[in-house]
Design an enzyme around this catalytic site. Structure first.
Site, PDB file in Angstrom:
ATOM      1  N   GLY A  13       0.816  -1.219   0.000  1.00 20.03           N
ATOM      2  CA  GLY A  13       0.000   0.000   0.000  1.00 20.03           C
ATOM      3  C   GLY A  13       0.847   1.266   0.000  1.00 20.03           C
ATOM      4  N   ASN A  38      -6.206  -3.262  -2.180  1.00 16.77           N
ATOM      5  CA  ASN A  38      -6.132  -1.834  -2.533  1.00 16.77           C
ATOM      6  C   ASN A  38      -4.739  -1.470  -3.036  1.00 16.77           C
ATOM      7  OD1 ASN A  38      -7.402   0.691  -2.783  1.00 16.77           O
ATOM      8  ND2 ASN A  38      -6.441   1.419  -0.892  1.00 16.77           N
ATOM      9  N   PHE A  83       0.264  -2.283   8.750  1.00 18.05           N
ATOM     10  CA  PHE A  83      -0.425  -1.259   7.956  1.00 18.05           C
ATOM     11  C   PHE A  83      -1.723  -1.769   7.345  1.00 18.05           C
ATOM     12  CE2 PHE A  83       4.130  -0.261   7.642  1.00 18.05           C
ATOM     13  CZ  PHE A  83       4.145   1.078   7.969  1.00 18.05           C
ATOM     14  N   SER A 127      -4.415   6.508  13.938  1.00 19.73           N
ATOM     15  CA  SER A 127      -4.772   7.731  13.217  1.00 19.73           C
ATOM     16  C   SER A 127      -5.181   8.817  14.204  1.00 19.73           C
ATOM     17  CB  SER A 127      -5.941   7.411  12.284  1.00 19.73           C
ATOM     18  OG  SER A 127      -6.509   8.589  11.793  1.00 19.73           O
ATOM     19  N   THR A 129      -7.559  10.415  13.899  1.00 21.85           N
ATOM     20  CA  THR A 129      -9.017  10.329  13.929  1.00 21.85           C
ATOM     21  C   THR A 129      -9.543   9.683  15.219  1.00 21.85           C
ATOM     22  OG1 THR A 129     -10.740  10.023  12.277  1.00 21.85           O
ATOM     23  CG2 THR A 129      -9.416   8.138  12.724  1.00 21.85           C
ATOM     24  N   TYR A 151     -14.691   3.871  10.734  1.00 21.31           N
ATOM     25  CA  TYR A 151     -13.246   3.721  10.479  1.00 21.31           C
ATOM     26  C   TYR A 151     -12.444   4.122  11.715  1.00 21.31           C
ATOM     27  CZ  TYR A 151      -8.540   5.053   9.070  1.00 21.31           C
ATOM     28  OH  TYR A 151      -7.167   5.197   9.034  1.00 21.31           O
ATOM     29  N   LYS A 155      -9.880   1.931  14.584  1.00 25.02           N
ATOM     30  CA  LYS A 155      -8.526   2.270  15.072  1.00 25.02           C
ATOM     31  C   LYS A 155      -8.532   2.360  16.603  1.00 25.02           C
ATOM     32  CE  LYS A 155      -6.459   2.459  11.146  1.00 25.02           C
ATOM     33  NZ  LYS A 155      -5.496   1.437  10.791  1.00 25.02           N
ATOM     34  N   ARG A 239      -5.264  21.475   8.556  1.00 24.23           N
ATOM     35  CA  ARG A 239      -4.765  20.141   8.915  1.00 24.23           C
ATOM     36  C   ARG A 239      -3.244  20.158   9.019  1.00 24.23           C
ATOM     37  NH1 ARG A 239      -9.317  19.906   9.514  1.00 24.23           N
ATOM     38  NH2 ARG A 239     -10.869  18.386   8.820  1.00 24.23           N
ATOM     39  N   GLY A 306     -18.866  15.753   8.980  1.00 24.55           N
ATOM     40  CA  GLY A 306     -17.847  15.050   9.774  1.00 24.55           C
ATOM     41  C   GLY A 306     -16.501  15.756   9.840  1.00 24.55           C
ATOM     42  N   ASP A 307     -16.323  16.840   9.063  1.00 27.18           N
ATOM     43  CA  ASP A 307     -15.030  17.549   9.092  1.00 27.18           C
ATOM     44  C   ASP A 307     -14.948  18.508  10.281  1.00 27.18           C
ATOM     45  OD1 ASP A 307     -13.917  16.404   6.871  1.00 27.18           O
ATOM     46  OD2 ASP A 307     -14.223  18.122   5.540  1.00 27.18           O
TER      47      ASP A 307
HETATM   48  P1  NAD Z   1      -3.444   1.554   1.547  1.00 28.88           P
HETATM   49  O1  NAD Z   1      -4.834   1.129   1.256  1.00 28.88           O
HETATM   50  O2  NAD Z   1      -2.648   2.156   0.452  1.00 28.88           O
HETATM   51  O3  NAD Z   1      -2.615   0.317   2.136  1.00 28.88           O
HETATM   52  C1  NAD Z   1      -3.199  -0.704   2.890  1.00 28.88           C
HETATM   53  C2  NAD Z   1      -2.705  -2.033   2.331  1.00 28.88           C
HETATM   54  O4  NAD Z   1      -3.262  -3.100   3.114  1.00 28.88           O
HETATM   55  C3  NAD Z   1      -3.151  -2.272   0.874  1.00 28.88           C
HETATM   56  O5  NAD Z   1      -2.038  -2.684   0.124  1.00 28.88           O
HETATM   57  C4  NAD Z   1      -4.185  -3.379   0.978  1.00 28.88           C
HETATM   58  O6  NAD Z   1      -4.194  -4.197  -0.175  1.00 28.88           O
HETATM   59  C5  NAD Z   1      -3.734  -4.109   2.235  1.00 28.88           C
HETATM   60  N1  NAD Z   1      -4.796  -4.807   2.963  1.00 28.88           N
HETATM   61  C6  NAD Z   1      -5.990  -4.323   3.388  1.00 28.88           C
HETATM   62  N2  NAD Z   1      -6.663  -5.257   4.076  1.00 28.88           N
HETATM   63  C7  NAD Z   1      -5.868  -6.358   4.101  1.00 28.88           C
HETATM   64  C8  NAD Z   1      -6.005  -7.648   4.667  1.00 28.88           C
HETATM   65  N3  NAD Z   1      -7.111  -8.011   5.326  1.00 28.88           N
HETATM   66  N4  NAD Z   1      -4.993  -8.535   4.518  1.00 28.88           N
HETATM   67  C9  NAD Z   1      -3.866  -8.194   3.828  1.00 28.88           C
HETATM   68  N5  NAD Z   1      -3.690  -6.989   3.274  1.00 28.88           N
HETATM   69  C10 NAD Z   1      -4.676  -6.078   3.406  1.00 28.88           C
HETATM   70  O7  NAD Z   1      -3.504   2.538   2.801  1.00 28.88           O
HETATM   71  P2  NAD Z   1      -2.365   3.456   3.424  1.00 28.88           P
HETATM   72  O8  NAD Z   1      -2.718   4.868   3.151  1.00 28.88           O
HETATM   73  O9  NAD Z   1      -1.034   2.954   3.049  1.00 28.88           O
HETATM   74  O10 NAD Z   1      -2.628   3.220   4.979  1.00 28.88           O
HETATM   75  C11 NAD Z   1      -1.915   2.242   5.713  1.00 28.88           C
HETATM   76  C12 NAD Z   1      -2.448   2.190   7.117  1.00 28.88           C
HETATM   77  O11 NAD Z   1      -2.334   3.478   7.709  1.00 28.88           O
HETATM   78  C13 NAD Z   1      -3.926   1.830   7.214  1.00 28.88           C
HETATM   79  O12 NAD Z   1      -4.103   0.984   8.323  1.00 28.88           O
HETATM   80  C14 NAD Z   1      -4.613   3.152   7.415  1.00 28.88           C
HETATM   81  O13 NAD Z   1      -5.822   3.017   8.113  1.00 28.88           O
HETATM   82  C15 NAD Z   1      -3.578   3.895   8.248  1.00 28.88           C
HETATM   83  N6  NAD Z   1      -3.699   5.351   8.121  1.00 28.88           N
HETATM   84  C16 NAD Z   1      -3.616   5.927   6.885  1.00 28.88           C
HETATM   85  C17 NAD Z   1      -3.742   7.300   6.765  1.00 28.88           C
HETATM   86  C18 NAD Z   1      -3.667   7.960   5.419  1.00 28.88           C
HETATM   87  O14 NAD Z   1      -3.970   9.144   5.315  1.00 28.88           O
HETATM   88  N7  NAD Z   1      -3.252   7.294   4.357  1.00 28.88           N
HETATM   89  C19 NAD Z   1      -3.943   8.086   7.908  1.00 28.88           C
HETATM   90  C20 NAD Z   1      -4.012   7.471   9.161  1.00 28.88           C
HETATM   91  C21 NAD Z   1      -3.875   6.089   9.253  1.00 28.88           C
HETATM   92  C1  UD1 Z   2      -9.530  12.293   6.281  1.00 30.10           C
HETATM   93  C2  UD1 Z   2     -10.356  11.427   7.199  1.00 30.10           C
HETATM   94  C3  UD1 Z   2      -9.442  10.877   8.284  1.00 30.10           C
HETATM   95  C4  UD1 Z   2      -8.269  10.127   7.654  1.00 30.10           C
HETATM   96  C5  UD1 Z   2      -7.539  11.085   6.717  1.00 30.10           C
HETATM   97  C6  UD1 Z   2      -6.409  10.440   5.982  1.00 30.10           C
HETATM   98  C7  UD1 Z   2     -12.611  12.379   7.115  1.00 30.10           C
HETATM   99  C8  UD1 Z   2     -13.662  13.122   7.857  1.00 30.10           C
HETATM  100  N1  UD1 Z   2     -11.442  12.203   7.762  1.00 30.10           N
HETATM  101  O1  UD1 Z   2      -8.992  13.362   7.048  1.00 30.10           O
HETATM  102  O2  UD1 Z   2     -10.175  10.004   9.111  1.00 30.10           O
HETATM  103  O3  UD1 Z   2      -7.384   9.658   8.655  1.00 30.10           O
HETATM  104  O4  UD1 Z   2      -8.467  11.578   5.734  1.00 30.10           O
HETATM  105  O5  UD1 Z   2      -6.866   9.439   5.127  1.00 30.10           O
HETATM  106  O6  UD1 Z   2     -12.817  11.934   5.983  1.00 30.10           O
HETATM  107  N2  UD1 Z   2     -10.988  18.982   1.413  1.00 30.10           N
HETATM  108  C9  UD1 Z   2     -11.561  19.801   0.459  1.00 30.10           C
HETATM  109  N3  UD1 Z   2     -11.886  19.265  -0.745  1.00 30.10           N
HETATM  110  C10 UD1 Z   2     -11.662  17.946  -1.066  1.00 30.10           C
HETATM  111  C11 UD1 Z   2     -11.061  17.112  -0.075  1.00 30.10           C
HETATM  112  C12 UD1 Z   2     -10.745  17.668   1.152  1.00 30.10           C
HETATM  113  O7  UD1 Z   2     -11.785  20.986   0.705  1.00 30.10           O
HETATM  114  O8  UD1 Z   2     -11.988  17.511  -2.178  1.00 30.10           O
HETATM  115  C13 UD1 Z   2     -10.604  19.575   2.727  1.00 30.10           C
HETATM  116  C14 UD1 Z   2     -11.273  18.913   3.922  1.00 30.10           C
HETATM  117  O9  UD1 Z   2     -12.510  19.541   4.203  1.00 30.10           O
HETATM  118  C15 UD1 Z   2     -10.208  19.127   5.007  1.00 30.10           C
HETATM  119  C16 UD1 Z   2      -8.880  19.085   4.245  1.00 30.10           C
HETATM  120  O10 UD1 Z   2      -9.219  19.346   2.884  1.00 30.10           O
HETATM  121  O11 UD1 Z   2     -10.343  20.391   5.584  1.00 30.10           O
HETATM  122  C17 UD1 Z   2      -8.189  17.738   4.310  1.00 30.10           C
HETATM  123  O12 UD1 Z   2      -9.100  16.723   3.906  1.00 30.10           O
HETATM  124  P1  UD1 Z   2      -8.656  15.196   3.699  1.00 30.10           P
HETATM  125  O13 UD1 Z   2      -7.444  15.140   2.870  1.00 30.10           O
HETATM  126  O14 UD1 Z   2      -9.857  14.442   3.232  1.00 30.10           O
HETATM  127  O15 UD1 Z   2      -8.224  14.735   5.161  1.00 30.10           O
HETATM  128  P2  UD1 Z   2      -9.046  14.817   6.527  1.00 30.10           P
HETATM  129  O16 UD1 Z   2     -10.463  15.178   6.304  1.00 30.10           O
HETATM  130  O17 UD1 Z   2      -8.258  15.646   7.464  1.00 30.10           O
END
Ligand code: NAD
Ligand code: UD1
Length: 349
Positions: A13, A38, A83, A127, A129, A151, A155, A239, A306-307
């Site tokens: 991922g 994914n 992850f 997260s 979140t 979601y 976490k 953010r 939710g924002d």
């Molecule tokens: P991503 O979707 O790119 O990566 C997740 C990976 O896990 C993918 O490759 C998917 O194929 C794999 N996966 C999902 N379910 C699985 C399962 N049951 N068994 C095996 N593989 C599985 O997401 P990411 O952005 O890289 O996020 C990684 C982690 O970080 C996640 O747990 C996510 O919730 C957490 N996280 C992400 C963000 C963000 O903004 N990207 C923010 C906070 C927390």
């Molecule tokens: C979102 C998730 C959060 C998750 C994080 C990373 C929600 C409510 N929260 O956070 O749980 O951990 O992503 O994956 O979905 N924005 C716009 N236009 C857009 C998209 C976003 O204006 O098309 C604004 C949003 O209102 C926010 C900021 O950009 O103020 C960041 O948004 P986003 O990137 O989606 O992250 P979060 O909402 O902070």
């Protein structure tokens, strides 16, 4: 495999693949388990290209106990970076059971398999979140928790389970206790500087940065700015954006801490991984335009349900206890996002 072999769940991922690069570059051996729900296996080929090192890949689901047991038998795993999970807030409201099954049950199966293999060092992707709405916009780890969507609750529940697991070792006086870091990410963006790996969202992105870059490259027509009437300096949401490479460096620091004196008697501890400062949506658009020379077509739209108006990390604890802080600036995050976008207009496809 040597004794520093890390199992990376979800390693194909977005964040996991950057973690694989950082681990390999730091001298660890890497084993990945991913069901590719994914992601694509091409990502892992690119990780190998960047590092000039190879990793071991198992295409399997973390809920498959037999597959996990097989991996722990075959490989000399010393610690796990976890992850794997589903991460779309909107989807989690529509499919809560799928989210609880994947994220919560998946972690239970993983923790059981780890226990049975006596591998008890774990770095978990949590997260920001998980925090509840709070009086302060700068979140510290001891703030009350209270996620507001399924979601976020997955976490939170996993954090609770892992805290209980660690506490149980204290009660029974375990010889080799659990050592767990719960890493609470703020908003990860950016990509590896090579432009070979980056964020490849499925369909229309939900998050701001991939949306902005797809508008800038002409794949999407217009960005909707969700609300300009928030009580912030320019009315748009604020953010804490963090470069994905800084984020994964934090994981390696956490792993080192788990192996150090500090965690000698075990424990389960949460750390914020954020830069500690906030940027508004309009800041992001303006900086994107300056760094890339492209225009970002946008309109002001209603607030998204939710924002919150504003929040960012207090990253002091990670600095004090892990010796980590974010280094990269917003310009770097945007330049690297753009480099990835231009080199891979269709993602990994
Ligand atoms: P991503 O979707 O790119 O990566 C997740 C990976 O896990 C993918 O490759 C998917 O194929 C794999 N996966 C999902 N379910 C699985 C399962 N049951 N068994 C095996 N593989 C599985 O997401 P990411 O952005 O890289 O996020 C990684 C982690 O970080 C996640 O747990 C996510 O919730 C957490 N996280 C992400 C963000 C963000 O903004 N990207 C923010 C906070 C927390
Ligand atoms: C979102 C998730 C959060 C998750 C994080 C990373 C929600 C409510 N929260 O956070 O749980 O951990 O992503 O994956 O979905 N924005 C716009 N236009 C857009 C998209 C976003 O204006 O098309 C604004 C949003 O209102 C926010 C900021 O950009 O103020 C960041 O948004 P986003 O990137 O989606 O992250 P979060 O909402 O902070």
């Amino acid at each position: 495999m040597n004794e520093r072999t890390i199992l990376v769940t979800g390693g194909a991922g977005y964040i996991g693949s950057h973690a694989c690069v950082e681990l390999l570059a730091s001298g660890y051996q890497v084993v990945v388990i991913d069901n590719l729900c994914n992601s694509k296996v091409e990502t892992l080929h690119r990780v190998e290209r960047i590092t000039g090192k190879s990793l071991q890949f198992y295409e399997a689901d973390i809920r498959d106990k037999k597959a996990l047991a097989e991996i722990f038998t075959q490989e000399s795993i010393t610690a796990v970076m976890h992850f794997a999970g589903l991460k779309a807030v909107g989807e989690s409201c529509e499919q809560p059971l799928n989210y609880y099954h994947n994220n919560v049950y998946g972690t239970l199966v993983l923790a059981e398999a780890m226990s049975e293999a006596n591998v008890k060092q774990l770095v978990f992707s949590s997260s920001a979140t998980v925090y509840g709405e709070s009086a302060s916009v700068q979140y510290s780890e001891d703030f009350p928790l209270g996620p507001i969507n399924p979601y976020g609750r997955t976490k939170f529940m996993v954090e609770e389970i892992l805290r209980d697991l660690s506490a149980a070792d204290t009660i029974i006086g375990a010889q080799s206790p659990w050592k767990i870091a719960l890493l609470r990410y703020f908003n990860p963006i950016g990509a590896h500087e090579s432009g070979l790996i980056g964020e490849d969202p499925n369909g229309i992105p939900n998050n701001l940065m991939p949306y902005v870059s797809q508008v800038a490259i002409g794949k999407l027509a217009q960005l909707s700015v969700f609300g300009d009437d928030y009580p912030t300096r320019d009315g748009t949401g604020i953010r804490d954006y963090i470069h994905v490479v800084d984020l994964v460096k934090g994981h390696v620091k956490a792993l080192e801490a788990l192996q150090s004196e500090k965690f000698k008697s075990g424990g389960c501890k949460a750390y914020n991984l954020g830069a500690g400062r906030g940027y508004s949506v309009l800041d992001i658009i303006k900086t994107f335009e300056t760094v890339t020379g492209r225009t970002v077509n946008y309109k002001i739209a209603p607030r998204r349900a939710g924002d919150l108006a504003e929040y960012f990390a207090n990253p002091e604890l990670a600095y004090k206890e892990l010796g980590w802080k974010a280094e990269k600036r917003l310009d770097d995050m945007i330049a690297d996002t753009w480099n990835w976008q231009c080199k891979n207009p269709e993602g990994y496809a």
